[in-house]
Design an enzyme around this catalytic site. Structure first.
Site: not given
Ligand code: SF4
Length: 345
Positions: A90, A331
């Site tokens: 995404e 995310c």
């Molecule tokens: S927040 Fe942490 S687990 Fe999520 S994509 Fe970024 S590094 Fe990876």
């Protein structure tokens, strides 16, 4: 040979190896990265015979828009992309006063295990190639008929865990013969892979580094970010100092506010201590709760109190403006929801 993962120098080398002149490499690179032509036979600047050779000796990576979600409250748009191997990633488009921004993914999934993040639930599936990172931008630009001014590597994946491809991506997107995006308009977000921060500092690509900090205490940080078990905060701060010194750039620290975990008085006091001597600003992000984990967002009032206290002490701080609240997903959540709906358990 994945043509759209090649830097300008690599493209020239490749066309030379096919018996062509170096300027054909420039034409090919610009067609892919400036004019965003993702079909070899449509690159009419190149002779037909050479296009045919290219088709037999190389390929162009393509990704498709699987779904697009348009916010009704602002101009935010979220894109789900289908990769050639049927993996899904995404990207998010956001409109700001300072221009058009995109947040791109750098991996399918992520192995870093941050507890507030939906991208990591199944670990890292694979790294994205440079072409797959570039395509997220080019396809979005073509679809929305606009030019992206600011790029943030903050979608699914840890960019420094996919270091070589990320560097290639930075090289290609910055190239004046291609998209020509200034390094200053690129932000890379990392959970803090210290050796790679030093490496990046030495590369001479002065992008903005954004560190996912989320707690000034190792004890708490390692509860929400397993990387912190390996790399301690004091070592991370030394790496940050090195990066700001070598690149003359101000750092950003991302700080997701989680109720009762990192929104306390002692967190503020410790933040002041660890950030001493670092040219940085803190970006507060009230948690977007995800259903996989049991954590809460602090009240609006408590977010405001935390912000005001830091400001009063003299730490540059902002609260991230929520974009696309109606299609908002933390995310990796969009991809996760899609997979949940389409795949049997
Ligand atoms: S927040 Fe942490 S687990 Fe999520 S994509 Fe970024 S590094 Fe990876």
């Amino acid at each position: 040979m994945e043509l759209n993962s090649l830097t300008l120098d690599e493209t020239k080398e490749f066309v030379l190896s096919l018996g062509q002149k170096s300027y054909r490499g420039e034409q090919l690179f610009s067609s892919l990265n400036r004019h965003k032509i993702l079909d070899i036979q449509k690159i009419h600047q190149l002779p037909k015979e050479f296009r045919d050779t290219l088709e037999t000796q190389s390929r162009i990576n393509k990704i498709k828009i699987l779904n697009r979600f348009d916010s009704k409250v602002d101009d935010t748009k979220k894109f789900l992309y289908l990769l050639e191997d049927n993996n899904i990633i995404e990207s998010v488009y956001m409109k700001y006063d300072h221009g058009n921004s995109i947040c791109i993914s750098t991996q399918v999934g992520c192995r870093m295990g941050c507890s507030f993040c939906a991208s990591t639930k199944e670990g890292r599936i694979r790294n994205l190639t440079a072409a797959e990172m570039l395509n997220q931008i080019y396809i979005m630009e073509n679809d929305l008929n606009l030019t992206i001014d600011n790029i943030v590597l903050m979608g699914s994946g840890e960019p420094l865990d996919n270091y070589e491809n990320t560097l290639k991506f930075l090289n290609i997107i910055h190239d004046p013969k291609g998209h020509n995006t200034s390094y200053r308009n690129i932000t890379l977000s990392t959970c803090g892979i210290i050796p790679r921060i030093y490496d990046l500092g030495r590369e001479g690509v002065p992008i903005t580094l954004s560190i996912s900090l989320h707690s000034p205490f190792d004890q708490y940080r390692s509860q929400i970010m397993p990387i912190s078990k390996k790399y301690k905060i004091n070592e991370l701060m030394e790496a940050c100092k090195f990066y700001t010194r070598t690149n003359n750039r101000r750092l950003t620290f991302e700080y997701t506010l989680i109720e009762g975990i990192n929104d306390r008085e002692e967190d503020i006091n410790e933040l002041v201590k660890i950030l001493k001597g670092i040219n940085a600003h803190i970006n507060l992000i009230p948690l977007n709760p995800i259903k996989e984990y049991n954590m809460n967002r602090p009240s609006k009032n408590n977010v405001e109190i935390f912000y005001k206290k830091l400001k009063k002490i003299g730490i540059p701080v902002t609260i991230r403006k929520e974009k696309g609240a109606d299609i908002s997903a933390s995310c990796g959540q969009l991809r996760r929801d899609y997979l949940d709906k389409t795949q049997p358990n």
